[in-house]
Each structure stands twice: as C-alpha cells, then as structure tokens.
Design a protein around this motif. Sequence first.
Motif, PDB file in Angstrom:
ATOM      1  N   PRO A 213      -5.223  -5.814 -11.008  1.00  0.00           N
ATOM      2  CA  PRO A 213      -4.114  -6.371 -10.882  1.00  0.00           C
ATOM      3  C   PRO A 213      -4.666  -7.959 -11.476  1.00  0.00           C
ATOM      4  CG  PRO A 213      -5.137  -6.472  -8.822  1.00  0.00           C
ATOM      5  CD  PRO A 213      -6.318  -6.000  -9.348  1.00  0.00           C
ATOM      6  N   ALA A 214      -2.539  -8.020 -12.987  1.00  0.00           N
ATOM      7  CA  ALA A 214      -2.815  -9.206 -13.074  1.00  0.00           C
ATOM      8  C   ALA A 214      -2.048 -10.370 -12.319  1.00  0.00           C
ATOM      9  CB  ALA A 214      -2.260  -9.378 -14.572  1.00  0.00           C
ATOM     10  N   CYS A 215      -2.741 -10.541 -10.999  1.00  0.00           N
ATOM     11  CA  CYS A 215      -2.076 -11.438 -10.570  1.00  0.00           C
ATOM     12  C   CYS A 215      -1.429 -12.685 -10.925  1.00  0.00           C
ATOM     13  CB  CYS A 215      -2.484 -11.569  -8.841  1.00  0.00           C
ATOM     14  SG  CYS A 215      -3.724 -10.574  -7.684  1.00  0.00           S
ATOM     15  N   ALA A 216      -2.404 -13.368 -12.150  1.00  0.00           N
ATOM     16  CA  ALA A 216      -1.884 -15.344 -12.067  1.00  0.00           C
ATOM     17  C   ALA A 216      -0.199 -14.859 -12.773  1.00  0.00           C
ATOM     18  CB  ALA A 216      -2.766 -15.538 -13.368  1.00  0.00           C
ATOM     19  N   ARG A 217      -0.433 -13.103 -13.848  1.00  0.00           N
ATOM     20  CA  ARG A 217       1.291 -13.569 -13.958  1.00  0.00           C
ATOM     21  C   ARG A 217       2.570 -13.150 -13.598  1.00  0.00           C
ATOM     22  NH1 ARG A 217       1.587  -8.205 -17.398  1.00  0.00           N
ATOM     23  NH2 ARG A 217      -0.303  -7.872 -17.378  1.00  0.00           N
ATOM     24  N   CYS A 218       2.386 -12.623 -11.822  1.00  0.00           N
ATOM     25  CA  CYS A 218       2.950 -11.760 -10.910  1.00  0.00           C
ATOM     26  C   CYS A 218       4.160 -11.897 -10.803  1.00  0.00           C
ATOM     27  CB  CYS A 218       2.127 -11.104 -10.250  1.00  0.00           C
ATOM     28  SG  CYS A 218       3.345 -10.363  -8.739  1.00  0.00           S
ATOM     29  N   ALA A 219       5.425 -11.866 -11.090  1.00  0.00           N
ATOM     30  CA  ALA A 219       6.371 -12.507 -10.668  1.00  0.00           C
ATOM     31  C   ALA A 219       6.918 -11.900  -9.437  1.00  0.00           C
ATOM     32  CB  ALA A 219       7.724 -11.604 -11.406  1.00  0.00           C
ATOM     33  N   VAL A 220       6.194 -11.439  -8.392  1.00  0.00           N
ATOM     34  CA  VAL A 220       5.783 -11.849  -6.990  1.00  0.00           C
ATOM     35  C   VAL A 220       5.065 -11.994  -6.734  1.00  0.00           C
ATOM     36  CG1 VAL A 220       8.568 -10.254  -6.756  1.00  0.00           C
ATOM     37  CG2 VAL A 220       5.879  -9.196  -6.616  1.00  0.00           C
ATOM     38  N   LEU A 221       4.216 -12.998  -6.772  1.00  0.00           N
ATOM     39  CA  LEU A 221       3.261 -13.094  -6.627  1.00  0.00           C
ATOM     40  C   LEU A 221       3.254 -13.572  -4.748  1.00  0.00           C
ATOM     41  CD1 LEU A 221      -0.025 -14.056  -6.472  1.00  0.00           C
ATOM     42  CD2 LEU A 221       0.346 -15.899  -8.003  1.00  0.00           C
TER      43      LEU A 221
ATOM     44  N   LEU B 124       5.644 -13.850  -3.167  1.00  0.00           N
ATOM     45  CA  LEU B 124       5.950 -12.854  -2.017  1.00  0.00           C
ATOM     46  C   LEU B 124       4.845 -11.501  -1.738  1.00  0.00           C
ATOM     47  CD1 LEU B 124       9.215 -11.662  -3.328  1.00  0.00           C
ATOM     48  CD2 LEU B 124       8.510 -13.232  -1.675  1.00  0.00           C
ATOM     49  N   CYS B 125       3.959 -11.686  -1.871  1.00  0.00           N
ATOM     50  CA  CYS B 125       2.833 -10.316  -2.144  1.00  0.00           C
ATOM     51  C   CYS B 125       1.329 -10.796  -0.824  1.00  0.00           C
ATOM     52  CB  CYS B 125       2.129  -9.819  -3.727  1.00  0.00           C
ATOM     53  SG  CYS B 125       0.762  -8.605  -3.482  1.00  0.00           S
ATOM     54  N   PRO B 126       1.214 -10.612   0.384  1.00  0.00           N
ATOM     55  CA  PRO B 126       0.176 -11.057   1.049  1.00  0.00           C
ATOM     56  C   PRO B 126      -1.516 -10.245   0.398  1.00  0.00           C
ATOM     57  CG  PRO B 126       1.276  -9.101   1.860  1.00  0.00           C
ATOM     58  CD  PRO B 126       2.313  -9.602   0.770  1.00  0.00           C
ATOM     59  N   THR B 127      -1.318  -9.214  -0.167  1.00  0.00           N
ATOM     60  CA  THR B 127      -2.611  -8.959  -0.844  1.00  0.00           C
ATOM     61  C   THR B 127      -2.838  -9.538  -1.802  1.00  0.00           C
ATOM     62  OG1 THR B 127      -1.630  -6.261  -0.974  1.00  0.00           O
ATOM     63  CG2 THR B 127      -3.877  -7.027  -2.279  1.00  0.00           C
ATOM     64  N   GLY B 128      -2.274 -10.345  -2.700  1.00  0.00           N
ATOM     65  CA  GLY B 128      -2.222 -11.069  -4.021  1.00  0.00           C
ATOM     66  C   GLY B 128      -2.582 -12.558  -3.500  1.00  0.00           C
ATOM     67  N   GLN B 129      -1.931 -13.379  -2.275  1.00  0.00           N
ATOM     68  CA  GLN B 129      -2.474 -14.319  -1.995  1.00  0.00           C
ATOM     69  C   GLN B 129      -3.618 -14.527  -1.066  1.00  0.00           C
ATOM     70  OE1 GLN B 129      -0.420 -17.344  -1.767  1.00  0.00           O
ATOM     71  NE2 GLN B 129       0.841 -16.294  -3.455  1.00  0.00           N
ATOM     72  N   ALA B 130      -4.721 -13.333  -0.612  1.00  0.00           N
ATOM     73  CA  ALA B 130      -5.495 -13.450  -0.703  1.00  0.00           C
ATOM     74  C   ALA B 130      -6.404 -13.123  -1.646  1.00  0.00           C
ATOM     75  CB  ALA B 130      -5.536 -11.979   0.242  1.00  0.00           C
ATOM     76  N   LYS B 131      -6.238 -12.612  -2.720  1.00  0.00           N
ATOM     77  CA  LYS B 131      -7.771 -12.379  -3.845  1.00  0.00           C
ATOM     78  C   LYS B 131      -7.036 -13.927  -4.384  1.00  0.00           C
ATOM     79  CE  LYS B 131      -7.441 -10.526  -8.467  1.00  0.00           C
ATOM     80  NZ  LYS B 131      -6.972  -9.407  -9.267  1.00  0.00           N
ATOM     81  N   LYS B 132      -5.901 -14.470  -4.080  1.00  0.00           N
ATOM     82  CA  LYS B 132      -6.216 -16.100  -5.305  1.00  0.00           C
ATOM     83  C   LYS B 132      -6.430 -17.066  -3.699  1.00  0.00           C
ATOM     84  CE  LYS B 132      -2.207 -19.248  -6.132  1.00  0.00           C
ATOM     85  NZ  LYS B 132      -0.332 -19.789  -6.077  1.00  0.00           N
ATOM     86  N   ALA B 133      -6.788 -16.925  -2.298  1.00  0.00           N
ATOM     87  CA  ALA B 133      -7.415 -17.531  -1.576  1.00  0.00           C
ATOM     88  C   ALA B 133      -8.976 -17.157  -1.693  1.00  0.00           C
ATOM     89  CB  ALA B 133      -7.141 -17.588  -0.051  1.00  0.00           C
ATOM     90  N   THR B 134      -9.682 -16.099  -2.169  1.00  0.00           N
ATOM     91  CA  THR B 134     -11.009 -16.119  -2.407  1.00  0.00           C
ATOM     92  C   THR B 134     -11.795 -16.549  -3.675  1.00  0.00           C
ATOM     93  OG1 THR B 134     -10.595 -13.798  -3.717  1.00  0.00           O
ATOM     94  CG2 THR B 134     -11.254 -14.212  -1.099  1.00  0.00           C
TER      95      THR B 134
END
Length: 239
Positions: free
Chosen positions: A219-227, A229-239
Amino acid sequence: MQRANSAVVVTPEQQQKALLVHERLCQTYECPIPYFHELDPLSELVSSLLSHRTRNADSGRAFRELRTRFGDWAAVRDAPTAAVEAAIANVTWPEQKAPRIQEILRAITEQRGELALDFLGDLDVPNARAWLERLPGVGPKTSAAVLLFSRLRKPALPVDSHHHRVATRLGLIPPNVAVGPAHALLEAQLPKDWTAQQVYDNHEVLMLHGQRCCYFRNPACARCAVLDLCPTGQAKKAT
C-alpha cells in the motif's frame, strides 16, 4: 437510513472515525461521485451476479451480450443453459453463473408472477434486502448493490473486497470479520439519515482508495489521505 441489522451497536468514537474517513476520502476522490448505472433493479441484479470475482469490463461485456443475444430476461430464463453460458464465457465461472442466473429468474417469476423487481421500491431497506437474500445465491453485497446502484437508489451499503480491506486496515472493523458480516457493521457506522448518494459516495471512496492507494500488496501509505487515522499504516511507518 434504515438498518439491515438494528442489533449492531456502534460507539460514538467509531462513528466519528468513520465520518472523518469519509470526509477525507470524499475530498480526495471528489464527491459526489456520479452513479455508473441507471438500470432497473432486475437488470442490476443480473449485472451484480455477473460481476462476482470478475473485472468490470468483462462483466459489462457479458451483460451486453446477454441482452443482444436474448433480448429480454425471460428469454435468458428459458434459453438452453449452454447458450447462456456461451454468452457469458468471458466472466469468471460462467459454468456456475449461467445456471444460477436462470434459477434466480425462475424463482422471481414463480414468486412474483412476472420478471420485475420494481416492487422493491415500496419496501424499506431491511425488508427489500431480506426478500432479495432469500433468492438462491444472493448475499448482502448483491442485495445492497441492487438497491443502491439501480434506479431504485435506496441507501444500502455494498462492501466489496477493496472496501473491506481499507476498512479493516483503518480499524473500522476487526481483522477477523469477513466481507459478508462486515456489511452490517460498516452500515451501522453511517448516519441513519444519509441519502443514497451519500451511502454511494462512502462505498465508492473506500473502494477507490483500495484500488488507487491502499493496495493489497505494498500500500502507498506515504500518500494516503487517512494515514494518521490508520493503525496499520502507523505500525508500518514505525518499522
């Protein structure tokens, strides 16, 4: 909006998050989104059955081929099953869909005395969905699609695989909830007074987000408008 399942309990926090997601994605994908169909409900039912696990372009071609070859749904109902299967050969599982469509068309004829579903417009959403879901092979996604996408324009929320994936990653539904049960949970998060257009926009923006940003893989989390609000995206960002 009248609920298909009034027993579902939604917290104010869940509804607030669902509405914020809706708002953000509506800005991204420019709501209101025009309806892609203007079909009578019976035609929409056939279209929805053809579209299962099939690309829109292929199911659309199969739908047009049925109309071209047979002229009306009564002729499809009464045709040799092999001829119907040949007409829809480009969809996924035509050997299953051809007899199922004919079975449904026969069931409607037997129950209603005619091949038409316009009477659903006189029912509320829960009763209209219940009637449709008594037909063989019709589940919550198809019943909602018939009511929302057809010219009936009733506020029933369909959930497809993209919509489901995005909702799961955002934490709007638990990860162990399948697509079928997700319909009642996600619909219950929307305001009861929403119009069909608002419900349609909600379905479309979550689906479009899954197609254009929240991909199944990578998933293109870096350009996600709801990043945020997204626990999945936040967890991925933290790794």
